[in-house]
Structure formats: C-alpha cells, structure tokens
Write a protein that holds these residues in place. Structure first.
Motif, mmCIF file in Angstrom:
data_model
loop_
_atom_site.group_PDB
_atom_site.id
_atom_site.type_symbol
_atom_site.label_atom_id
_atom_site.label_comp_id
_atom_site.label_asym_id
_atom_site.label_seq_id
_atom_site.Cartn_x
_atom_site.Cartn_y
_atom_site.Cartn_z
ATOM 1 N N CYS A 118 0.867 -1.185 0.000
ATOM 2 C CA CYS A 118 0.000 0.000 0.000
ATOM 3 C C CYS A 118 0.903 1.233 0.000
ATOM 4 O O CYS A 118 1.599 1.496 0.979
ATOM 5 C CB CYS A 118 -0.915 0.004 1.219
ATOM 6 N N PHE A 119 0.901 1.953 -1.108
ATOM 7 C CA PHE A 119 1.718 3.163 -1.239
ATOM 8 C C PHE A 119 0.890 4.358 -0.753
ATOM 9 O O PHE A 119 -0.127 4.691 -1.364
ATOM 10 C CB PHE A 119 2.130 3.382 -2.696
ATOM 11 N N MET A 120 1.336 5.001 0.307
ATOM 12 C CA MET A 120 0.626 6.138 0.874
ATOM 13 C C MET A 120 1.361 7.429 0.525
ATOM 14 O O MET A 120 2.528 7.609 0.896
ATOM 15 C CB MET A 120 0.536 6.006 2.402
ATOM 16 N N GLY A 121 0.693 8.315 -0.212
ATOM 17 C CA GLY A 121 1.269 9.603 -0.543
ATOM 18 C C GLY A 121 0.720 10.695 0.345
ATOM 19 O O GLY A 121 -0.026 10.434 1.294
ATOM 20 N N ASN A 122 1.073 11.928 0.006
ATOM 21 C CA ASN A 122 0.572 13.058 0.785
ATOM 22 C C ASN A 122 0.090 14.169 -0.145
ATOM 23 O O ASN A 122 0.208 15.345 0.174
ATOM 24 C CB ASN A 122 1.665 13.579 1.725
ATOM 25 N N TRP A 123 -0.458 13.761 -1.303
ATOM 26 C CA TRP A 123 -1.032 14.727 -2.231
ATOM 27 C C TRP A 123 -2.445 15.053 -1.753
ATOM 28 O O TRP A 123 -3.366 14.241 -1.885
ATOM 29 C CB TRP A 123 -1.050 14.161 -3.650
ATOM 30 N N LEU A 124 -2.644 16.288 -1.236
ATOM 31 C CA LEU A 124 -3.910 16.647 -0.606
ATOM 32 C C LEU A 124 -4.520 17.923 -1.169
ATOM 33 O O LEU A 124 -5.576 18.346 -0.704
ATOM 34 C CB LEU A 124 -3.716 16.787 0.911
ATOM 35 N N GLU A 125 -3.868 18.559 -2.172
ATOM 36 C CA GLU A 125 -4.409 19.797 -2.737
ATOM 37 C C GLU A 125 -5.505 19.499 -3.773
ATOM 38 O O GLU A 125 -5.614 18.386 -4.288
ATOM 39 C CB GLU A 125 -3.288 20.591 -3.412
ATOM 40 N N ALA A 126 -6.281 20.529 -4.091
ATOM 41 C CA ALA A 126 -7.247 20.424 -5.178
ATOM 42 C C ALA A 126 -6.487 20.503 -6.501
ATOM 43 O O ALA A 126 -5.821 21.507 -6.786
ATOM 44 C CB ALA A 126 -8.279 21.541 -5.082
ATOM 45 N N PHE A 127 -6.574 19.462 -7.315
ATOM 46 C CA PHE A 127 -5.739 19.361 -8.512
ATOM 47 C C PHE A 127 -6.134 20.387 -9.577
ATOM 48 O O PHE A 127 -7.315 20.571 -9.883
ATOM 49 C CB PHE A 127 -5.840 17.956 -9.114
ATOM 50 N N VAL A 128 -5.093 21.055 -10.153
ATOM 51 C CA VAL A 128 -5.265 21.956 -11.291
ATOM 52 C C VAL A 128 -4.286 21.503 -12.375
ATOM 53 O O VAL A 128 -3.073 21.474 -12.144
ATOM 54 C CB VAL A 128 -4.990 23.427 -10.907
ATOM 55 N N HIS A 129 -4.812 21.162 -13.544
ATOM 56 C CA HIS A 129 -3.986 20.589 -14.603
ATOM 57 C C HIS A 129 -2.920 21.577 -15.067
ATOM 58 O O HIS A 129 -3.225 22.697 -15.453
ATOM 59 C CB HIS A 129 -4.877 20.182 -15.780
ATOM 60 N N HIS A 130 -1.665 21.174 -15.031
ATOM 61 C CA HIS A 130 -0.505 21.962 -15.470
ATOM 62 C C HIS A 130 -0.342 23.267 -14.677
ATOM 63 O O HIS A 130 0.242 24.231 -15.186
ATOM 64 C CB HIS A 130 -0.584 22.280 -16.967
ATOM 65 N N LYS A 131 -0.826 23.311 -13.463
ATOM 66 C CA LYS A 131 -0.624 24.504 -12.644
ATOM 67 C C LYS A 131 0.861 24.694 -12.345
ATOM 68 O O LYS A 131 1.403 25.794 -12.474
ATOM 69 C CB LYS A 131 -1.416 24.397 -11.345
ATOM 70 N N ASN A 132 1.534 23.625 -11.939
ATOM 71 C CA ASN A 132 2.970 23.659 -11.672
ATOM 72 C C ASN A 132 3.492 22.228 -11.573
ATOM 73 O O ASN A 132 2.734 21.254 -11.739
ATOM 74 C CB ASN A 132 3.282 24.448 -10.388
#
Length: 216
Positions: A57-71
C-alpha cells in the motif's frame, strides 16, 4: 503537419525466436506492416527482466485540489511508481492512496499491472502505458477519478485495459505521440472527449483503437 513532414515512428519491442542468415522470426506479432522502402532496422533493446512489485500500500501526501498543469507539484510532485525498460515484469495487488501520478509503465514489454486500487485525493494520472509493447492492465479500479484515466501514448502498442473501473466523468486518455493497436475491454465508466493531448501530439491515436464491451 508534423506527421506529414517527419513520418510516423514505429518502435515495437519484440523477443527473437530464431535467426537464420538475414531472416529474423519474432515470438510476437507485428502490429503494423513493415515494408523495405521504409528502411527499418532491428536494434538491441537494453532492459531489466523479471522485476516485480506486489502487496504494497503506497501512501502519498497529495492533498491539494488538482489543477492541470498549474505547476510541477500538481503535475507530478507526488509520483509513486515508474517502471522503465522492463520485460516480463509486473505490479500486482497494490494500492495507491493520495498520489497525483500513480503508475507509469514506460518503454516496457510483456508487463502486467493487476489488482490495483487507486484511492484518495484526485490527481494528474492513474495507470499510464507509454512507449511499450504488450502491456496488460486488468482487474483494477480508480476511485480517485484522476484527470487522465487509462492512457496510451508515445508509440504504445498492444496495450490492453481489461475490467478496469473508472468514474463516470473521468477521461479515457489516448494522449498522442503515435500510439496504435490498443484495446479497452470491459471498461466501466469514463468519457471519450477532451483527453488533453497537445496540438503537436495530434492525432490522439492512430489505427486500430478498439473499445470492446465498453460501458458508460
């Protein structure tokens, strides 16, 4: 115009069953016609073999609201697993939670990805096959509704997605750079517009893009 001026690049990856003089017999079928006037060649393919990842089980910490190609963080700052130039290899019985790039199988052959669950926060891409031959993805689900769904690009050939569960508004991704002869079989959910390919990557997919038992 890029395709008209530069042509299509065919780079299928095969194992050799037999060599007799100037004749070579592959173990797997070619998915396109090869004619002498195209000046094709056979080259050695440097690779790793029998590399497996399973029961993690790979646990990440991506928790922002995704915006395509924001950065760079939004597009791939939390990337879990990339398998590059691997043959007869696999990923199975794994889960990926809170990532914006889950699994990337690049330039590989005879590779399987099975029994995968993607969950948590929505991110950039789910399970992508780029530039490989005979990549199989099956018995898997994307509960996060990642921006790019099951994807083929960059001369991906003979990729199969089978019994893959998506969200109803998630995009199936034929992302350009000349993939051909790929199959989606028993894919649940997904939409077929707005895959997000850039202009230089059009057309999104070349010949023999097959959707079979597709259920939206």
């Amino acid at each position: 115009t890029t395709l008209l001026e530069g042509g299509i690049q065919v780079r299928e990856k095969h194992s050799i069953a037999e060599v007799r003089g100037n004749r070579i017999r592959f173990r797997e079928p070619l998915h396109t016609d090869v004619k002498s006037r195209y000046n094709g060649s056979v080259r050695e393919y440097q690779h790793l073999e029998e590399v497996g990842v399973e029961d993690i089980c790979f646990m990440g910490n991506w928790l922002e609201a995704f915006v395509h190609h924001k950065n760079g963080i939004h597009d791939g700052g939390w990337s879990a697993l990339r398998m590059e130039r691997t043959v007869n290899s696999w990923i199975r019985r794994c889960s990926f939670i809170n990532w914006n790039r889950c699994v990337h199988v690049g330039a590989s052959a005879a590779f399987s990805v099975t029994h995968i669950t993607q969950a948590g926060n929505r991110g950039h891409s789910s399970i992508a096959s780029t530039g490989g031959y005979g990549v199989f993805v099956g018995l898997s689900e994307d509960l996060s509704s990642h921006h790019h769904g099951p994807g083929t690009s960059s001369r991906s050939v003979g990729t199969v997605y089978w019994r893959y569960d998506m969200q109803p508004n998630q995009r199936i991704d034929a992302h350009g750079a000349q993939p051909y002869a790929n199959l989606l079989d028993r894919v649940e959910g997904g939409i077929l517009y707005g895959s997000g390919a850039s202009l230089e990557d059009f057309p999104n997919h070349l010949k023999h893009y097959v959707l079979w038992n597709f259920n939206h």
